[in-house]
Scaffold this active site. Structure first.
Site, short mmCIF file in Angstrom:
data_model
loop_
_atom_site.label_atom_id
_atom_site.label_comp_id
_atom_site.label_asym_id
_atom_site.label_seq_id
_atom_site.Cartn_x
_atom_site.Cartn_y
_atom_site.Cartn_z
N ARG A 104 0.86 -1.25 0.19
CA ARG A 104 -0.02 0.09 0.10
C ARG A 104 0.92 1.35 0.10
O ARG A 104 1.66 1.26 0.86
CB ARG A 104 -0.99 0.04 1.28
CG ARG A 104 -1.69 1.30 1.37
CD ARG A 104 -2.96 1.17 2.46
NE ARG A 104 -4.08 0.38 1.92
CZ ARG A 104 -5.14 0.31 2.40
NH1 ARG A 104 -5.49 1.14 3.42
NH2 ARG A 104 -6.10 -0.11 2.12
N HIS A 131 -6.93 0.50 -6.82
CA HIS A 131 -7.25 -0.45 -5.54
C HIS A 131 -7.60 -1.84 -6.06
O HIS A 131 -9.06 -2.18 -5.82
CB HIS A 131 -8.10 0.01 -4.52
CG HIS A 131 -8.17 -0.62 -3.04
ND1 HIS A 131 -7.16 -1.39 -2.76
CD2 HIS A 131 -9.05 -0.06 -2.04
CE1 HIS A 131 -7.64 -1.75 -1.47
NE2 HIS A 131 -8.55 -0.89 -1.11
N GLN A 134 -9.78 -4.32 -3.71
CA GLN A 134 -10.96 -4.09 -3.41
C GLN A 134 -11.94 -4.46 -4.40
O GLN A 134 -13.16 -5.03 -4.14
CB GLN A 134 -11.09 -2.44 -3.28
CG GLN A 134 -12.53 -2.16 -2.86
CD GLN A 134 -12.75 -2.30 -1.36
OE1 GLN A 134 -12.10 -2.39 -0.41
NE2 GLN A 134 -14.11 -2.89 -1.25
N ASP A 226 -17.72 6.34 -1.92
CA ASP A 226 -16.39 6.29 -1.23
C ASP A 226 -16.03 7.62 -0.32
O ASP A 226 -16.88 8.26 -0.44
CB ASP A 226 -15.03 6.15 -2.22
CG ASP A 226 -13.73 5.76 -1.31
OD1 ASP A 226 -13.81 5.71 -0.22
OD2 ASP A 226 -13.00 5.81 -2.37
N CYS A 267 -16.45 0.70 -0.01
CA CYS A 267 -15.18 0.10 0.52
C CYS A 267 -14.89 0.03 1.79
O CYS A 267 -14.26 -1.04 2.28
CB CYS A 267 -13.92 0.55 -0.63
SG CYS A 267 -13.78 2.09 -0.17
N ARG A 295 -13.19 -9.52 0.93
CA ARG A 295 -11.87 -9.00 0.63
C ARG A 295 -10.87 -10.35 1.01
O ARG A 295 -10.12 -10.76 0.38
CB ARG A 295 -11.49 -8.03 1.68
CG ARG A 295 -11.87 -6.85 1.42
CD ARG A 295 -11.68 -6.14 -0.05
NE ARG A 295 -10.19 -6.04 -0.05
CZ ARG A 295 -9.42 -4.91 0.48
NH1 ARG A 295 -10.04 -3.80 0.93
NH2 ARG A 295 -8.24 -5.03 0.23
N1 CP Z 1 -11.32 -0.70 2.03
C1 CP Z 1 -10.15 -0.83 2.55
O1 CP Z 1 -9.03 -1.17 1.73
O2 CP Z 1 -10.06 -0.67 3.73
P1 CP Z 1 -8.57 -0.36 4.82
O3 CP Z 1 -8.13 0.94 4.31
O4 CP Z 1 -9.07 -0.56 6.09
O5 CP Z 1 -7.74 -1.33 4.33
N1 NVA Z 2 -10.34 6.44 -1.26
C1 NVA Z 2 -9.94 5.89 -0.11
C2 NVA Z 2 -10.14 4.32 -0.08
C3 NVA Z 2 -9.82 3.64 1.31
C4 NVA Z 2 -9.90 2.14 1.26
C5 NVA Z 2 -8.47 6.31 0.40
O1 NVA Z 2 -7.74 6.25 -0.52
O2 NVA Z 2 -8.34 6.71 1.60
#
Ligand code: CP
Ligand code: NVA
Length: 310
Positions: A104, A131, A134, A226, A267, A295
């Site tokens: 990440r 992502h 997801q 989101d 998500c 997930r």
């Molecule tokens: N949806 C998602 O990726 O959640 P987290 O940021 O908690 O991993």
């Molecule tokens: N768009 C959000 C998704 C989190 C899972 C972010 O990037 O924070």
């Protein structure tokens, strides 16, 4: 040795997505019996996180452990990366130890650079642009509720985020129409729109970007959103809330425009009272808890799929 297979955006063919989702369905049905258990014995997977996570971190750790493998969680500030070691050097070294890397990252370029120098598969666990993990879970969830993907209408309401960008690629690949309603200046990434339009040309699906949330939601099978303030955008919070509220909130009134059996997806994490109301997220049409559970199953399927190819 051939080049490893990476998943940075949503680089799948339609048949591959079906294969991964079918495997995820079998893994979900068989989670505790363990007939399908295993597959990652004596394999280690590094999980590098530059940003916070609840779902992605825990679901990957559990997925790897349940498949018999060894998950190694690495917060980026505990790695020499935080002291200036080059991404390419980190990638070359970690590839000598582990069988796959899940990362990440703050900037998408970082994972592209990592993958370039990695000799093992690299999976994007969220970047500012995409992502993919997801969206595999989202597709599994939509198939569970709707029995199919092709021909459905997806309404995305709100910010054109990393999740939205990836859903554009997946919808156009799988033959779903996708309408994105967002204020001017908050559209999805133009590279994702361009690629989605190319894929839509092949699948026959429709991609529309509008500022009108009611038009997007009209007769939709799935309504998605989101957060309005993604990680890294906290300084823009007030300005963003002014741009999105009240028109782009998913509430009961907006859901009335979708089909009677439409589901709501997010998500997570959600900011209740901002992009979605309690009534919708806690209501009978909310699929968010199944979406979050999925997930785990799709990540297992993805790891088994990628590692069987490399
Ligand atoms: N949806 C998602 O990726 O959640 P987290 O940021 O908690 O991993
Ligand atoms: N768009 C959000 C998704 C989190 C899972 C972010 O990037 O924070």
């Amino acid at each position: 040795m051939g080049r490893p297979r990476h998943v940075l955006e949503f680089e799948f063919g339609k048949d591959e997505v079906k294969e991964i989702l079918d495997l995820a369905d079998r893994l979900k049905a068989d989670r505790r019996l363990g007939v399908l258990g295993g597959g990652l014995e004596k394999r280690s997977v590094a999980l590098i996180f530059e940003k916070p996570s609840t779902r992605t971190r825990v679901s990957f750790e559990v997925a790897i452990w349940e498949l018999g493998g060894n998950p190694i969680f690495l917060s980026s500030n505990e790695l020499q990366l935080s002291r200036g070691e080059a991404i390419k050097d980190t990638a070359r070294v970690l590839s000598r130890y582990v069988d796959a890397v899940v990362a990440r990252v703050l900037r998408h370029e970082s994972i592209v650079e990592f993958a370039k120098y990695s000799s093992v598969p690299v999976i994007n666990a969220l970047s500012d642009l995409y992502h993919p993990c997801q969206i595999l879970a989202d597709l599994q969830t939509i198939r569970e509720y709707k029995g199919k993907l092709q021909g459905l209408k997806i309404a995305w309401i709100g910010d054109g985020t990393n999740v939205c960008n990836t859903m554009l690629l997946a919808s156009s690949l799988m033959g779903m129409d996708m309408w994105v309603a967002c204020p001017k200046g908050y559209e999805p990434y133009e590279g994702a729109i361009k690629r989605a339009r190319e894929l839509a040309g092949e699948s026959g699906s429709r991609i529309e970007i509008t500022t009108n949330p009611l038009e997007a939601a009209k007769d939709a099978d799935v309504v998605m959103t989101d957060t309005f303030v993604s990680m890294g955008k906290e300084a823009e919070r007030e300005e963003r809330l002014r741009a999105f509220l009240p028109d782009y909130q998913v509430n009961e009134e907006l859901m009335k425009h979708a089909k009677g059996d439409a589901i709501f997806m997010h998500c997570l994490p959600a900011r209740r009272g901002e992009e979605v109301t309690d009534e919708v997220i806690d209501g009978p049409r909310s699929a968010v808890w199944d979406e979050a559970e999925n997930r785990l199953h799709t990540e297992k399927a993805l790891l088994l799929y990628l590692l069987s190819k490399s």
